[in-house]
Motif scaffolding. Structure first.
Motif, short mmCIF file in Angstrom:
data_model
loop_
_atom_site.label_atom_id
_atom_site.label_comp_id
_atom_site.label_asym_id
_atom_site.label_seq_id
_atom_site.Cartn_x
_atom_site.Cartn_y
_atom_site.Cartn_z
N ASP A 81 43.40 15.43 -33.02
CA ASP A 81 42.97 15.77 -31.68
C ASP A 81 43.86 16.65 -31.09
O ASP A 81 44.78 16.24 -30.24
N TRP A 103 43.36 18.57 -28.23
CA TRP A 103 43.50 18.13 -26.79
C TRP A 103 44.31 17.36 -26.28
O TRP A 103 45.08 17.57 -25.51
N ASN A 104 44.27 15.93 -26.84
CA ASN A 104 45.23 15.07 -26.78
C ASN A 104 46.67 15.19 -26.91
O ASN A 104 47.40 15.02 -26.16
N ALA A 105 46.97 15.95 -28.11
CA ALA A 105 48.23 16.38 -28.54
C ALA A 105 48.79 17.36 -27.22
O ALA A 105 49.98 17.26 -26.97
N LEU A 153 47.84 17.60 -24.07
CA LEU A 153 48.26 16.71 -22.95
C LEU A 153 49.50 15.79 -22.91
O LEU A 153 50.26 16.04 -21.99
N PHE A 154 49.70 15.48 -24.24
CA PHE A 154 50.98 14.62 -24.50
C PHE A 154 52.38 15.56 -24.24
O PHE A 154 53.40 15.26 -23.83
N GLY A 183 52.77 16.67 -20.90
CA GLY A 183 53.44 15.47 -20.29
C GLY A 183 54.99 15.30 -20.47
O GLY A 183 55.57 15.34 -19.28
N ARG A 224 57.95 15.99 -17.50
CA ARG A 224 59.13 15.02 -17.45
C ARG A 224 60.27 15.71 -17.29
O ARG A 224 61.28 15.46 -16.73
N PRO A 260 36.83 10.65 -26.01
CA PRO A 260 36.73 9.74 -26.82
C PRO A 260 38.11 8.98 -26.71
O PRO A 260 38.12 7.57 -27.00
N ASP A 261 39.06 9.34 -26.04
CA ASP A 261 40.46 8.73 -25.94
C ASP A 261 41.02 9.33 -24.74
O ASP A 261 41.24 10.37 -24.35
N TRP A 286 44.05 7.87 -23.27
CA TRP A 286 45.45 7.56 -23.35
C TRP A 286 46.41 8.82 -22.83
O TRP A 286 47.13 8.68 -22.14
N ALA A 287 45.82 10.07 -23.54
CA ALA A 287 46.84 11.34 -23.14
C ALA A 287 46.70 11.93 -21.85
O ALA A 287 47.47 11.83 -20.98
N PHE A 319 48.78 9.36 -19.93
CA PHE A 319 50.22 9.51 -20.01
C PHE A 319 50.47 10.61 -19.15
O PHE A 319 51.53 10.40 -18.25
#
Lengths: 263, 264
Positions: free
Chosen positions: A25, A27-29, A31-32, A35, A39, B171-172, B174-175, B178
């Motif tokens: 994914d 998109w999620n990667a 965003l991480f 972040g 930080r 779908p998730d 969590w990201a 965070f």
């Protein structure tokens, strides 16, 4: 040697699977990653704001403080890169799935400790190392011996961090508690973002010898800048070795207590 | 009303189900405060003031922001994301109770427990560390600080709920969560007061709603804001609450149209 090669190949296989899973994914990667970058940037902004008001803090200049902070980040990120699987251990124990790990022809500790590398931390590690090299070149005060000492003590810090992660795993087997324990470890290591000799006693002593965060993060950075005493250079690896041996003993004990309750 | 009181009691029982987990969660809260406290204590070792803060005001800021944070940001709403992605929302939808009220009750339980334990823990820290703290004796700043906490609490409820409701489309969640935690860690003023940052960064951050979760109420308590700044801050805070509430309600309406109960 053959055994070491086998485990290295095994780690490469597990890491590549983990990388594929994490980057599935995008998109999620993204965003991480954002972040993690934020930080880092926020704390640098905080440090720079402090130095805008005082040129020297705790006896250290802005560049020296950045070296301490980058060393903290390198160690923190390297441990997360290799030991991300620790964060996923609790469900394994609670569900009884740890049984499946125990029956496999490999070290259970290796599997639950290093079985899931995090690719995002790999990218961050490149950034931190690059920045550290840039600052060190700008300062221009390092020698071959200081760089060699830094690398040796950084490895020692990694060994101590490994010990802490083993302790967390051992505690998870005995108590099924991981989530907060690993985060308490992370919170405590945050004290290593600045040199631990800045703290008042007895905090400084505790951070150097009882919870060896100083040995992990401050000591390597001081060696790089030529600020470390020779006896500390010799003592640090000995303490690191003793700590990891102790942690492995605790792991062996915890493993003997595993009851496979939910399987 | 009885239903919601029962929900509060059940939430407490749920929170204390795994006792060691619960204890470690509180230990973590104390550790987080101590880490920031010791950092600032060390910074003041060779100086009387940093920016316009004395050691007394900054240590008060750190300890008080801990209590404010534990109350304002203590929430059960983050579970909404999983509720939607697993399809468990269907269970709530068929019940004769209001979804937002259920989570308001669950949040109340969380905040009350947090506040109770937070006060005890900070009192323990005060008795052990004996730091020079600033005690506000004027009634007006105390009342206004209470109002600021109330605004921050409602705002945070909407903010956390919006994050949870994203699960209707993602779908998730969590990201994004965070990323939100990282932003909150710094932009609420948990590590340092926001006004120590250089201009225009400081002004920009204080224009965002995050300051209401911690920085603004504590600054009001410390009496470091003028009447105009306090009144302006309250007014902007209320507008932010209105906007976030509207966004939350809109996402809920649109999300329900999209919700298919997948996973059930």
């Amino acid at each position: 040697m053959i055994e070491l090669t086998r485990y290295f190949r095994l780690w490469l296989k597990l890491a590549s699977q983990s990388f594929m899973r994490e980057l599935l994914d995008r998109w999620n990667a993204g965003l991480f990653l954002a972040g993690k970058l934020m930080r880092f940037a926020f704390f640098v902004a905080f440090l720079l704001a402090l130095f805008a008001d005082a040129p020297i803090i705790g006896g250290y200049s802005k560049e020296q403080m950045l070296i301490f902070f980058l060393t903290f980040n390198i160690l923190d990120t390297a441990t997360q890169l290799f030991y991300r699987e620790v964060y996923r251990f609790r469900p394994m124990v609670v569900s009884g799935d740890f049984d499946l790990v125990l029956t496999k022809p490999m070290s259970a500790l290796f599997r639950v400790l290093a079985g899931g590398a995090d690719p995002l931390d790999f990218y961050m590690l490149i950034l931190y190392v690059g920045l550290l090299v840039y600052i060190v070149i700008q300062m221009g005060v390092v020698s071959f011996i200081s760089v060699a000492s830094y690398l040796l003590l950084l490895i020692n810090g990694f060994v101590i961090a490994t010990g802490f992660h083993i302790l967390v795993l051992a505690l998870a087997i005995v108590t099924t508690e991981v989530d907060h324990t690993i985060m308490i470890y992370r919170d405590l290591t945050m004290m290593g973002r600045v040199p631990t000799d800045m703290y008042h006693q007895p905090i400084r002593g505790i951070l150097t010898f009882a919870l060896p965060i100083g040995l992990m993060m401050t000591v390597p950075a001081k060696a790089l800048m030529g600020l470390l005493s020779p006896w500390m250079l010799l003592l640090s690896p000995v303490l690191g070795l003793l700590f990891i041996v102790l942690c492995l003993r605790v792991w062996q004990y915890a493993l003997s207590q595993y009851a496979s309750a939910s399987s | 009303m009885k239903t919601y009181i029962q929900i509060i009691r059940l939430t407490w029982e749920e929170m204390m189900e795994y006792r060691l987990n619960f204890i470690m969660w509180r230990v973590r809260f104390v550790m987080q405060r101590l880490v920031v406290y010791f950092l600032w204590w060390a910074l003041f070792a060779s100086r009387e003031t940093f920016f316009d803060y004395t050691q007394s005001t900054i240590l008060t800021y750190i300890l008080l922001s801990g209590i404010v944070a534990t109350f304002v940001t203590g929430t059960r709403v983050y579970g909404v994301g999983e509720l939607i992605t697993r399809g468990d929302l269907s269970n709530t939808l068929i019940k004769p109770i209001n979804f937002f009220s259920v989570y308001a009750a669950r949040d109340t339980a969380d905040k009350l427990l947090n506040l109770f334990l937070g006060i005890i823990e900070v009192a323990l820290l005060l008795s052990i560390l004996r730091p020079p703290v600033f005690v506000q004796t004027d009634v007006m700043p105390l009342v206004l600080a209470g109002m600021a906490v109330a605004i921050g609490t409602v705002m945070y409820y909407c903010y956390a709920m919006i994050h949870g409701l994203l699960a209707f489309w993602l779908p998730d969640v969590w990201a994004p969560r965070f990323l939100s935690f990282v932003i909150l860690e710094f932009l609420t003023g948990a590590l340092f007061p926001l006004d120590i940052l250089p201009e225009p960064l400081s002004t920009f951050i204080r224009l965002l709603p995050f300051q209401y979760f911690m920085y603004f109420p504590v600054k009001v308590y410390l009496g470091q804001l003028t009447v105009l700044q306090m009144a302006g801050g309250m007014a902007v805070g209320l507008v932010c609450v209105g906007i976030l509430w509207y966004v939350m309600a809109m996402m809920w309406r649109r999300g329900l149209r999209k919700y298919a109960g997948e996973g059930r």
